[in-house]
Design a protein around this motif. Structure first.
Motif, short mmCIF file in Angstrom:
data_model
loop_
_atom_site.label_atom_id
_atom_site.label_comp_id
_atom_site.label_asym_id
_atom_site.label_seq_id
_atom_site.Cartn_x
_atom_site.Cartn_y
_atom_site.Cartn_z
N LEU A 1 9.95 -2.16 3.87
CA LEU A 1 8.98 -2.06 2.79
C LEU A 1 9.71 -1.98 1.47
N GLN A 2 9.10 -2.50 0.42
CA GLN A 2 9.75 -2.58 -0.88
C GLN A 2 8.71 -2.32 -1.97
N ILE A 3 9.10 -1.60 -3.02
CA ILE A 3 8.18 -1.40 -4.13
C ILE A 3 8.88 -1.75 -5.44
N ALA A 4 8.09 -2.14 -6.42
CA ALA A 4 8.58 -2.45 -7.77
C ALA A 4 7.78 -1.62 -8.76
N PHE A 5 8.45 -1.12 -9.80
CA PHE A 5 7.75 -0.30 -10.79
C PHE A 5 8.61 -0.21 -12.05
N GLU A 6 8.06 0.39 -13.08
CA GLU A 6 8.79 0.63 -14.32
C GLU A 6 8.87 2.13 -14.57
N SER A 7 10.05 2.60 -14.96
CA SER A 7 10.24 4.02 -15.25
C SER A 7 11.49 4.19 -16.09
N GLU A 8 11.43 5.09 -17.04
CA GLU A 8 12.60 5.37 -17.86
C GLU A 8 13.67 6.10 -17.07
N LYS A 9 13.26 6.85 -16.06
CA LYS A 9 14.20 7.64 -15.27
C LYS A 9 14.83 6.78 -14.18
N PHE A 10 16.13 6.96 -14.00
CA PHE A 10 16.88 6.26 -12.98
C PHE A 10 17.30 7.33 -11.97
N ALA B 1 -2.55 -7.56 0.76
CA ALA B 1 -3.37 -6.40 1.13
C ALA B 1 -4.89 -6.52 1.10
N ALA B 2 -5.36 -6.36 2.27
CA ALA B 2 -6.81 -6.21 2.37
C ALA B 2 -7.15 -4.74 2.41
N PRO B 3 -8.20 -4.28 1.69
CA PRO B 3 -8.54 -2.87 1.67
C PRO B 3 -8.87 -2.36 3.07
N VAL B 4 -8.51 -1.08 3.34
CA VAL B 4 -8.83 -0.44 4.60
C VAL B 4 -10.04 0.45 4.39
N ALA B 5 -11.03 0.34 5.26
CA ALA B 5 -12.27 1.09 5.06
C ALA B 5 -12.05 2.59 5.16
N GLU C 1 2.45 -5.46 8.39
CA GLU C 1 2.07 -4.65 9.54
C GLU C 1 1.85 -3.18 9.20
N TYR C 2 1.65 -2.88 7.91
CA TYR C 2 1.48 -1.49 7.48
C TYR C 2 0.10 -1.26 6.87
N ASP C 3 -0.51 -0.12 7.18
CA ASP C 3 -1.65 0.40 6.44
C ASP C 3 -1.11 1.43 5.46
N ILE C 4 -1.47 1.29 4.20
CA ILE C 4 -0.88 2.11 3.15
C ILE C 4 -1.97 2.83 2.36
N LEU C 5 -1.77 4.12 2.13
CA LEU C 5 -2.62 4.92 1.26
C LEU C 5 -1.80 5.43 0.10
N ILE C 6 -2.37 5.45 -1.08
CA ILE C 6 -1.77 6.11 -2.23
C ILE C 6 -2.63 7.33 -2.52
N LEU C 7 -2.05 8.52 -2.39
CA LEU C 7 -2.78 9.77 -2.56
C LEU C 7 -2.32 10.50 -3.80
N SER C 8 -3.25 11.26 -4.39
CA SER C 8 -2.88 12.27 -5.39
C SER C 8 -3.40 13.59 -4.87
N LEU D 1 0.55 2.70 -7.16
CA LEU D 1 1.09 1.34 -7.04
C LEU D 1 -0.03 0.37 -6.70
N LYS D 2 0.01 -0.78 -7.34
CA LYS D 2 -0.95 -1.84 -7.04
C LYS D 2 -0.48 -2.63 -5.83
N ARG D 3 -1.41 -3.35 -5.24
CA ARG D 3 -1.09 -4.13 -4.04
C ARG D 3 0.09 -5.06 -4.29
N GLU D 4 0.11 -5.69 -5.45
CA GLU D 4 1.17 -6.67 -5.73
C GLU D 4 2.53 -6.03 -5.99
N GLN D 5 2.58 -4.70 -6.10
CA GLN D 5 3.85 -4.01 -6.30
C GLN D 5 4.49 -3.59 -4.98
N ILE D 6 3.83 -3.88 -3.88
CA ILE D 6 4.33 -3.51 -2.55
C ILE D 6 4.60 -4.77 -1.77
#
Length: 446
Positions: free
Chosen positions: A221-230, A129-133, A157-164, A81-86
């Protein structure tokens, strides 16, 4: 004792997507991870899903126990997720949606039988979102475990990581080494999401940013995205649960009612007349009604509590959401300047599930039915006439009340599973004395 962090939203995503946050209500998709020996329990969650074609916006609120400084959450997400999607939202909007769709009481008063008139009085809502070091050594260690930090943000008020991750063992090790204790049973579930190519959304509280807000709670917290699956992932939500969890899911669509494709979707009992003493005690009564309905559904059903166009209601438990509130939830097709008129093209479905890993082994797969038939869980209070007129009709009316009261007692006992004897005792205290209902053949022979 529950944390003061009421009503913090968790976001989650379809296609095996989800994001979570702390708050109030009922349980769901991801799990909380606690530092050290802190005890955190993900027990309850409220989720709002806005869906139009393959575009989805998800917001969620959860209850948890623990200290804000130890709080963190891990949720599968469909993509990086990009910053603007959160987004960080407001608790009051979900509270408004909850009130608008809540099961409710409808109150009627018997007319004077001598005048043969009936009046219908006010409706009552019962339930109301400002990047966290990142250090180079940490990144190298993550890579050695097959974990990649895809993105880092500070959002509100959240620090967010996206992990794989390549393996669940590596992800667990990384989380543990970074100060988090993983609940027992998470390995297999994490592994299944990794095999699907999903990412992991990890959020924790930024204490400095949280202090700046002056709030005693965390916001949604809220996220936006596109997906064929519901779909709504719920399996991680069972990992650190102490037992059955309640999930209230609202869907907002253009098309109509939403139901689950892989579990039965059944309607809550509605329209029954119950004893009037319940007016001041409807919360516990509805909990019992819901619990009995779950048991009769075999413990694995999803129960529909409300389905209606957002722009109107009958009766109304609360005003419909404004265009501004709907857009805040992600209803992007509503004109922000359209007022309530712009809300006419929004259909809200309220689904309620009580689940654990055994009764709900799969994530929720959802479908839009296109059905716009209105439905609401409502229960009727029929107040008896208490006048002094003494015409023949009044005498007959008074003589009929004990049998009517008994029927109401039997209905409430059937809905709630409560003892009918105890219900009769409560009715007698309230001046409603039930009487024996005779079989039809005895009535003929009287």
């Amino acid at each position: 004792m529950r944390s003061t962090l009421r009503r913090c939203l968790k976001a989650c995503a379809v296609t095996a997507a989800l994001v979570l946050a702390p708050g109030a209500a009922n349980a769901f998709c991801g799990f909380y991870v606690a530092k050290g020996d802190s005890e955190l329990f993900n027990e309850a969650s409220k989720v709002v899903m806005v869906r139009d074609q393959d575009r989805t916006v998800i917001t969620m609120a959860n209850d948890f126990q623990g200290d804000v400084k130890d709080f963190a959450m891990v949720i599968p997400a469909p993509t990086v997720l990009k910053r603007e999607q959160i987004h960080v939202s407001e608790n009051a909007i979900i509270e408004h949606l909850d009130a608008f769709t809540a099961p409710r009481l409808v109150e009627y008063f018997d007319p004077n039988p001598c005048e043969q008139r009936r009046y219908e009085l006010n409706d009552i809502v019962s339930l109301q979102a400002a990047p966290v070091a990142e250090s180079e050594d940490s990144a190298i260690r993550a890579k050695s475990l097959g974990v990649k930090i895809e993105a880092e943000y500070t959002v509100g008020e959240y620090d967010i990581l996206i992990l794989s991750a390549k393996e669940s063992d590596g992800l667990e090790t990384w989380l543990t080494e970074n100060g988090y204790r993983i609940p027992d049973g998470a390995t297999d579930v994490l592994g299944s999401y990794i095999k699907q190519g999903m990412k992991f959304f990890v959020a924790r509280v930024n204490l400095e940013e949280h202090a700046k807000t002056g709030r005693t709670f965390l916001r949604p917290l809220q996220i936006a995205f596109e997906s064929e699956k519901f779909m709504l992932p719920i399996r991680l939500g069972t990992v650190n649960s102490k037992g059955k969890q309640d999930l209230i899911l609202w869907t907002l669509t253009r098309t109509g009612r939403v139901e689950t494709a892989n579990y039965r979707t059944e309607r809550m009992p509605t329209g029954q007349t119950i004893p009037t003493y319940i007016k001041n005690d409807f919360g516990p009564a509805y909990k019992a009604i819901y619990g009995t309905a779950v048991d009769r559904a075999g413990g694995a059903g999803v129960l529909m509590e409300y389905a209606w166009d957002m722009g109107w209601c009958d009766p109304c438990a609360a005003d419909p959401l404004s265009a501004r509130e709907l857009r805040e939830l992600g209803v992007f097709w509503v004109d922000k300047d359209g007022g309530r008129g712009g809300a006419q093209d929004v259909f809200v479905t309220r689904l309620h599930a009580r689940y654990d890993a055994e009764s709900f082994p799969e994530d929720l797969r959802l479908i839009e039915t296109g059905d716009r038939e209105n439905f609401q869980g409502r229960y009727v209070l029929q107040h008896p006439w208490k006048g002094n007129d003494n015409c023949e009709a009044a005498k007959e009316y008074r003589a009929s009340l004990p049998e009517r009261f008994e029927k109401e007692a039997q209905v409430l006992a059937n809905l709630t599973g409560w003892s009918v004897e105890e219900i009769r005792a409560e009715m007698t205290k309230a001046g409603m004395t039930p009487g024996e209902i005779k079989p039809w053949w005895e009535k003929i022979w009287d």
